[in-house]
Design a protein around this motif. Structure first.
Motif, mmCIF file in Angstrom:
data_model
loop_
_atom_site.group_PDB
_atom_site.id
_atom_site.type_symbol
_atom_site.label_atom_id
_atom_site.label_comp_id
_atom_site.label_asym_id
_atom_site.label_seq_id
_atom_site.Cartn_x
_atom_site.Cartn_y
_atom_site.Cartn_z
ATOM 1 N N UNK A 99 14.619 53.934 13.522
ATOM 2 C CA UNK A 99 16.017 53.616 13.276
ATOM 3 C C UNK A 99 16.927 54.396 14.224
ATOM 4 N N UNK A 100 18.033 53.790 14.661
ATOM 5 C CA UNK A 100 18.962 54.481 15.559
ATOM 6 C C UNK A 100 19.517 55.744 14.916
ATOM 7 N N UNK A 101 19.746 56.765 15.722
ATOM 8 C CA UNK A 101 20.319 58.015 15.256
ATOM 9 C C UNK A 101 21.773 58.112 15.727
ATOM 10 N N UNK A 102 22.609 58.752 14.926
ATOM 11 C CA UNK A 102 23.985 58.975 15.376
ATOM 12 C C UNK A 102 23.974 60.050 16.457
ATOM 13 N N UNK A 103 25.063 60.138 17.182
ATOM 14 C CA UNK A 103 25.169 61.150 18.231
ATOM 15 C C UNK A 103 25.014 62.554 17.642
ATOM 16 N N UNK A 104 25.648 62.799 16.495
ATOM 17 C CA UNK A 104 25.577 64.122 15.872
ATOM 18 C C UNK A 104 24.142 64.452 15.466
ATOM 19 N N UNK A 105 23.422 63.460 14.921
ATOM 20 C CA UNK A 105 22.035 63.694 14.538
ATOM 21 C C UNK A 105 21.189 64.015 15.770
ATOM 22 N N UNK A 106 21.396 63.244 16.826
ATOM 23 C CA UNK A 106 20.628 63.465 18.056
ATOM 24 C C UNK A 106 20.935 64.843 18.644
ATOM 25 N N UNK A 107 22.200 65.214 18.630
ATOM 26 C CA UNK A 107 22.583 66.517 19.184
ATOM 27 C C UNK A 107 21.960 67.659 18.384
ATOM 28 N N UNK A 108 21.928 67.508 17.053
ATOM 29 C CA UNK A 108 21.314 68.539 16.208
ATOM 30 C C UNK A 108 19.835 68.699 16.527
ATOM 31 N N UNK A 109 19.137 67.570 16.686
ATOM 32 C CA UNK A 109 17.710 67.607 16.989
ATOM 33 C C UNK A 109 17.456 68.241 18.353
ATOM 34 N N UNK A 110 18.248 67.853 19.345
ATOM 35 C CA UNK A 110 18.074 68.390 20.697
ATOM 36 C C UNK A 110 18.404 69.885 20.732
ATOM 37 N N UNK A 111 19.472 70.283 20.042
ATOM 38 C CA UNK A 111 19.848 71.702 20.004
ATOM 39 C C UNK A 111 18.735 72.551 19.391
ATOM 40 N N UNK A 112 18.172 72.052 18.292
ATOM 41 C CA UNK A 112 17.087 72.782 17.623
ATOM 42 C C UNK A 112 15.875 72.896 18.534
ATOM 43 N N UNK A 113 15.541 71.813 19.213
ATOM 44 C CA UNK A 113 14.405 71.821 20.136
ATOM 45 C C UNK A 113 14.647 72.797 21.279
#
Length: 240
Positions: A99-113
Motif C-alpha cells: 500500500x502507498x505510504x504518506x510522505x510523513x510515513x516514508x520520512x519516518x522510516x527513512x530517518x529511522x533507517x
C-alpha cells in the motif's frame, strides 16, 4: 491531520446511521501544527484538514453540532496515547507493504533507517575514537547544545582535532613547524594547548592561573559553564 479527519468522519458516519445521538464534539490532539494549519486560508489547507473542515461544516448544518479542537501536550501519561505512540513506532519497523505510504510515513522510516546505519558506523568505525569515548551518539543531554554558535564551533573543532593548531596543519602541510606557538617546546596538540603548555599554564594544578586569565579547569566535555570557559580560553589563546 489524518487522525483528526478520521475522527470527525467517523462521528458523522455514526450520526448518519443514527447509532449516536447529536451532542457537542471536542477533539483532543497533541499536534499543535495541525491546529495552527486549520487557521490557514482555505486554498492552502492540506487535504486532510480541508476534508476535516468540510465534515465539520456538514455536522453543524445537518445536526446543529458545535465542534471544538483542543490542544493537549503530547502523552502526559495518558495510557491510550502512550500505547498508540508505541504501536506507531513499531509499525515503522515492519516490512514494507504494497500500500502507498504518506510522505510523513516514508520520512519516518527513512530517518529511522539512517539513524541506525549511522549509529552502527559510528560505533564500529576507526575515526573519531577520542570523541566516541565521550559521546556514543548524538545526545541532547550534552550541554554543548546550550552554547552560542561561536562556542559550539570552537568546542566541536577541538573535540575532533580539526582545529587551527600545529598538529592538525602538519597533516597536510609538508615541512610545517608544528611546535606550540606559545612555548615552542612541544608539538601543538589539543592536550598541549589545554593542559600542558608551560606558557599558557605556568602553574600546574586543578585551579591553575592561565595566560587567558582563567582559574578553573578546562574541559571539552562537561557542564555548560565548563564548556564556555574552555571555548573562551581557546578562542583567546589561538588568536594571540
Amino acid at each position: 491531520m489524518v487522525a483528526i479527519q478520521n475522527a470527525v468522519e467517523y462521528i458523522e458516519e455514526r450520526l448518519n446511521e443514527k447509532t449516536a445521538q447529536p451532542s457537542p464534539i471536542v477533539l483532543f490532539t497533541d499536534s499543535l501544527s495541525s491546529l495552527q494549519a486549520i487557521e490557514s486560508p482555505a486554498d492552502t489547507l492540506p487535504e486532510p484538514l480541508a476534508k476535516t473542515l468540510a465534515c465539520v461544516g456538514r455536522l453543524q448544518e445537518k445536526h446543529k453540532i458545535r465542534t471544538t479542537f483542543q490542544y493537549v501536550p503530547g502523552h502526559v501519561d495518558v495510557e491510550g496515547s502512550v500505547k498508540a505512540d508505541l504501536l506507531a513506532k513499531l509499525g515503522t519497523k515492519l516490512d514494507p507493504v504494497d500500500e502507498p505510504q504518506t510522505f510523513e510515513q516514508a520520512r519516518t522510516i527513512v530517518d529511522e533507517w539512517a539513524r541506525n546505519k549511522w549509529s552502527k558506523s559510528w560505533e564500529n568505525g576507526n575515526t573519531g575514537r577520542e570523541v566516541w569515548q565521550n559521546l556514543k551518539g548524538p545526545s541532547k543531554s550534552d550541554e554543548w547544545w546550550q552554547l552560542n554558535r561561536e562556542e559550539q564551533v570552537t568546542i566541536a573543532r577541538y573535540r575532533t582535532g580539526h582545529c587551527p593548531i600545529g598538529a592538525y596543519f602538519a597533516k597536510f602541510k609538508p615541512n610545517f613547524d608544528s611546535r606550540c606557538r606559545h612555548c615552542q617546546d612541544d608539538v601543538e596538540t589539543v592536550n598541549h594547548i589545554l593542559y600542558e603548555c608551560a606558557k599558557l599554564h605556568p602553574k600546574q594544578g586543578h585551579l591553575s592561573e592561565t595566560k587567558a586569565g582563567l582559574h578553573e579547569e578546562l574541559a571539552l566535555y562537561g557542564d555548560r559553564e565548563a564548556l564556555r570557559r574552555t571555548a573562551a580560553f581557546l578562542i583567546r589563546v589561538i588568536r594571540e
